[in-house]
Write a protein that holds these residues in place. Structure first.
Motif, PDB file in Angstrom:
ATOM      1  N   ASP A 156       0.722  -1.136   0.083  1.00 36.53           N
ATOM      2  CA  ASP A 156       0.095   0.155   0.026  1.00 36.53           C
ATOM      3  C   ASP A 156       0.724   1.276  -0.093  1.00 36.53           C
ATOM      4  OD1 ASP A 156       0.993   0.040   2.541  1.00 36.53           O
ATOM      5  OD2 ASP A 156      -1.110   0.002   3.679  1.00 36.53           O
ATOM      6  N   ASN A 157       2.153   1.231  -0.045  1.00 36.18           N
ATOM      7  CA  ASN A 157       3.058   2.329  -0.139  1.00 36.18           C
ATOM      8  C   ASN A 157       3.229   3.015   1.185  1.00 36.18           C
ATOM      9  OD1 ASN A 157       4.071   1.945  -2.626  1.00 36.18           O
ATOM     10  ND2 ASN A 157       3.320   3.566  -3.671  1.00 36.18           N
ATOM     11  N   ALA A 158       2.605   2.636   2.168  1.00 35.75           N
ATOM     12  CA  ALA A 158       2.647   3.238   3.713  1.00 35.75           C
ATOM     13  C   ALA A 158       4.038   3.191   3.982  1.00 35.75           C
ATOM     14  CB  ALA A 158       1.759   2.251   4.546  1.00 35.75           C
ATOM     15  N   THR A 159       4.623   4.520   4.523  1.00 34.38           N
ATOM     16  CA  THR A 159       5.973   4.592   4.533  1.00 34.38           C
ATOM     17  C   THR A 159       6.290   5.203   6.145  1.00 34.38           C
ATOM     18  OG1 THR A 159       6.187   5.449   2.492  1.00 34.38           O
ATOM     19  CG2 THR A 159       7.716   6.123   4.104  1.00 34.38           C
ATOM     20  N   LEU A 160       7.260   4.449   6.667  1.00 30.98           N
ATOM     21  CA  LEU A 160       7.539   4.621   8.133  1.00 30.98           C
ATOM     22  C   LEU A 160       8.687   5.745   7.973  1.00 30.98           C
ATOM     23  CD1 LEU A 160       7.327   1.376   9.996  1.00 30.98           C
ATOM     24  CD2 LEU A 160       5.544   3.177   9.628  1.00 30.98           C
ATOM     25  N   LEU A 161       8.932   6.805   8.474  1.00 27.84           N
ATOM     26  CA  LEU A 161      10.055   7.919   8.652  1.00 27.84           C
ATOM     27  C   LEU A 161      10.747   7.745   9.879  1.00 27.84           C
ATOM     28  CD1 LEU A 161       7.993  11.090   6.889  1.00 27.84           C
ATOM     29  CD2 LEU A 161       9.869   9.352   5.768  1.00 27.84           C
ATOM     30  N   THR A 162      12.041   7.719  10.061  1.00 28.07           N
ATOM     31  CA  THR A 162      12.560   7.594  11.403  1.00 28.07           C
ATOM     32  C   THR A 162      13.589   8.688  11.222  1.00 28.07           C
ATOM     33  OG1 THR A 162      12.553   5.221  10.921  1.00 28.07           O
ATOM     34  CG2 THR A 162      14.267   6.094  12.408  1.00 28.07           C
ATOM     35  N   PHE A 163      13.450   9.395  12.252  1.00 26.78           N
ATOM     36  CA  PHE A 163      14.136  10.630  12.646  1.00 26.78           C
ATOM     37  C   PHE A 163      14.885  10.540  13.913  1.00 26.78           C
ATOM     38  CE2 PHE A 163      10.262  11.956  10.591  1.00 26.78           C
ATOM     39  CZ  PHE A 163      10.610  12.793   9.646  1.00 26.78           C
ATOM     40  N   GLY A 164      16.058  11.394  14.001  1.00 25.43           N
ATOM     41  CA  GLY A 164      16.919  11.305  15.271  1.00 25.43           C
ATOM     42  C   GLY A 164      18.266  11.779  14.921  1.00 25.43           C
ATOM     43  N   GLY A 305       7.212   9.190  25.537  1.00 21.33           N
ATOM     44  CA  GLY A 305       7.840  10.683  24.918  1.00 21.33           C
ATOM     45  C   GLY A 305       8.349  10.614  23.680  1.00 21.33           C
ATOM     46  N   ALA A 306       7.489  10.098  22.848  1.00 19.76           N
ATOM     47  CA  ALA A 306       7.947  10.580  21.413  1.00 19.76           C
ATOM     48  C   ALA A 306       7.911  12.045  21.089  1.00 19.76           C
ATOM     49  CB  ALA A 306       6.921   9.743  20.478  1.00 19.76           C
ATOM     50  N   ARG A 307       8.943  12.417  20.736  1.00 19.09           N
ATOM     51  CA  ARG A 307       9.286  13.872  20.289  1.00 19.09           C
ATOM     52  C   ARG A 307       8.596  14.311  19.040  1.00 19.09           C
ATOM     53  NH1 ARG A 307      12.741  15.375  16.429  1.00 19.09           N
ATOM     54  NH2 ARG A 307      14.236  13.943  16.058  1.00 19.09           N
ATOM     55  N   THR A 308       8.306  15.644  18.937  1.00 10.37           N
ATOM     56  CA  THR A 308       7.975  16.300  17.653  1.00 10.37           C
ATOM     57  C   THR A 308       8.924  16.643  16.773  1.00 10.37           C
ATOM     58  OG1 THR A 308       7.730  18.421  18.822  1.00 10.37           O
ATOM     59  CG2 THR A 308       5.664  16.960  18.675  1.00 10.37           C
ATOM     60  N   LEU A 309       8.684  16.783  15.661  1.00  7.05           N
ATOM     61  CA  LEU A 309       9.606  17.189  14.719  1.00  7.05           C
ATOM     62  C   LEU A 309      10.303  18.707  14.919  1.00  7.05           C
ATOM     63  CD1 LEU A 309       8.655  16.069  10.984  1.00  7.05           C
ATOM     64  CD2 LEU A 309       9.989  15.012  12.567  1.00  7.05           C
ATOM     65  N   GLY A 310      11.651  19.017  14.715  1.00  2.63           N
ATOM     66  CA  GLY A 310      12.204  20.203  14.954  1.00  2.63           C
ATOM     67  C   GLY A 310      12.694  20.608  13.552  1.00  2.63           C
ATOM     68  N   GLU A 311      13.493  21.873  13.757  1.00  2.00           N
ATOM     69  CA  GLU A 311      14.170  22.510  12.563  1.00  2.00           C
ATOM     70  C   GLU A 311      15.396  21.476  12.055  1.00  2.00           C
ATOM     71  OE1 GLU A 311      14.702  25.127   9.349  1.00  2.00           O
ATOM     72  OE2 GLU A 311      13.012  25.028  10.848  1.00  2.00           O
ATOM     73  N   GLY A 312      15.873  20.868  13.114  1.00  8.67           N
ATOM     74  CA  GLY A 312      17.005  19.758  12.719  1.00  8.67           C
ATOM     75  C   GLY A 312      16.616  18.629  11.753  1.00  8.67           C
ATOM     76  N   ASP A 313      15.244  18.297  11.780  1.00  9.71           N
ATOM     77  CA  ASP A 313      14.757  17.341  11.233  1.00  9.71           C
ATOM     78  C   ASP A 313      14.802  17.508   9.694  1.00  9.71           C
ATOM     79  OD1 ASP A 313      14.671  15.341  13.307  1.00  9.71           O
ATOM     80  OD2 ASP A 313      12.970  16.715  13.998  1.00  9.71           O
ATOM     81  N   PHE A 314      14.855  18.639   9.219  1.00 13.00           N
ATOM     82  CA  PHE A 314      14.684  19.006   8.173  1.00 13.00           C
ATOM     83  C   PHE A 314      16.221  19.465   7.475  1.00 13.00           C
ATOM     84  CE2 PHE A 314      10.531  19.763   9.074  1.00 13.00           C
ATOM     85  CZ  PHE A 314       9.716  19.548   7.876  1.00 13.00           C
ATOM     86  N   MET A 315      16.539  19.176   6.134  1.00 15.10           N
ATOM     87  CA  MET A 315      17.919  19.614   5.998  1.00 15.10           C
ATOM     88  C   MET A 315      17.641  20.988   5.206  1.00 15.10           C
ATOM     89  SD  MET A 315      19.534  16.570   6.359  1.00 15.10           S
ATOM     90  CE  MET A 315      20.946  17.167   5.706  1.00 15.10           C
TER      91      MET A 315
END
Length: 377
Positions: A156-164, A305-315
């Motif tokens: 189904d093309n569902a995508t898991l994005l992993t950040f850190g 405590g899963a965090r939210t996205l921050g500026e550092g998660d974008f190039m």
């Protein structure tokens, strides 16, 4: 005879031309399935952006002389080499003496010309610039660049994005899932854009993947990589010779440079399916966000405590300083995308499920936790 390779990534299309097949063969391998690279006819490039990379010492000398012919110049670091840049009318001209490569960029006609004196350095530079040309097109079309690994569920093309942060486990998470039924879309970054009313489409950012010797061993890939070298194969040429020696010696002990940074195996995109039986994906739709943490002796499991996205998660232009846009390929857009594009992507990702997960050096237990979590999405 001119050879040609055409690359397609979502809304971007780039053709690489060269008088040496080594150059286009390198681009074909480097982009491969991820960016739908395929041989094409040299005269069939109408409407594409074009990168022409010829082994031509005379043209290299001519452009280099033009750069230094009394024009105002500036010097920047580009791909870790000094690049001297000047203007010739509306064109950007530049020379990299250390690489023996000169450049002429004509943004108005979407043409970039490279003239080189060494075919290997020329091939590396042509692939790099082709990727930057495609990135410029995608940024102008409303895409943003996320610092994330990604895997896609094939049905189904569902995508898991992993950040850190560096070392958090982005690559480990992606490879554990890709070894258990998911497809690998990216190990370090993806391109993303809003589509429809609420979705986020993601496509790969082709690059060599850096895998630590310990990770390679824990995935049971070390013996495969060693045998590949022993039978005459190789990995990406940026791999440090000490890593190659450790593989050949059968020693998975992590290696570090003088600054404490780990030296890693540099894996071509096409080596994931061919060597390690990891299938690749070309597109997906964001379905959930993962935030891993690797704690060596812990019990793998979900964490609070899963965090939210921050500026550092974008190039961004600041984080992409290895390739400043001296050739005008992005036409002034930040290297991570327009602020409006980043904001909309962040807003849409914010409403998706967020999961913090604790991983350990026990790859089987970590894979089981990730698999259970992935099945719930």
């Amino acid at each position: 005879m001119t050879s040609a390779i055409r690359l397609e990534a979502a809304t971007a299309a780039v053709t690489v031309l060269s008088n040496r097949a080594d150059v286009t063969d390198w681009a074909l391998r480097y982009f491969g399935q991820w960016w739908n690279a395929a041989a094409t006819e040299a005269d069939g490039v109408h409407g594409d952006s074009v990168v022409t990379a010829d082994l031509d010492p005379a043209a290299y000398e001519a452009i280099s002389l033009l750069v230094g012919d009394g024009r105002p110049t500036g010097t920047v670091s580009y791909a870790k080499h000094p690049l001297v840049v000047a203007r010739d009318g509306d064109d950007v001209v530049a020379t990299s003496p250390g690489e023996g490569i000169a450049y002429r960029s004509t943004p108005s006609s979407r043409r970039l010309v490279l003239a080189g004196t060494d075919v290997w350095k020329l091939a590396l530079s042509a692939a790099r610039l082709a990727r930057e040309v495609a990135r410029g097109q995608l940024l102008r079309d409303g895409w943003a660049v996320l610092h994330s690994s990604a895997v896609v569920r094939p049905d189904d093309n569902a995508t898991l994005l992993t950040f850190g942060e560096k070392g958090a486990g982005k690559t480990t998470t992606a490879l554990l899932l890709a070894s258990n039924g998911w497809q690998l879309l990216a190990n370090d970054r993806v391109l993303a854009r809003p589509i429809g009313d609420r979705d986020v489409e993601v496509v790969p950012w082709p690059s060599a993947a850096a895998l630590g010797l310990g990770l390679l061993d824990s995935l049971d890939w070390f013996a495969t990589a060693r045998e590949h070298l022993r039978t005459g194969g190789g990995f990406h040429p940026t791999q440090h010779r000490s890593v190659t020696a450790a593989l050949l010696a059968g020693d998975p002990t992590p290696l570090r440079d003088g600054k404490g940074r780990e030296r890693k195996v540099q894996v071509f995109p096409d080596q994931f399916p061919h060597l390690f039986d990891v299938p690749l994906a070309t597109v997906g739709t964001a379905a959930a966000l993962l935030f891993p943490q690797v704690i060596a002796d812990s019990a793998p499991g979900l964490a609070d405590g899963a965090r939210t996205l921050g500026e550092g998660d974008f190039m961004s232009g600041a984080t992409e300083d290895r390739y400043p846009d001296v050739f005008g390929l992005a036409q002034g857009i930040d290297g991570g995308g327009r602020e409006s594009a980043r904001a909309e992507v962040a807003s849409r990702l914010a409403v998706l499920p967020h999961h913090a997960v604790r991983l350990s050096h026990d790859t089987q237990a970590s894979a089981a936790v990730l698999g259970k979590l992935a099945d719930s999405i």
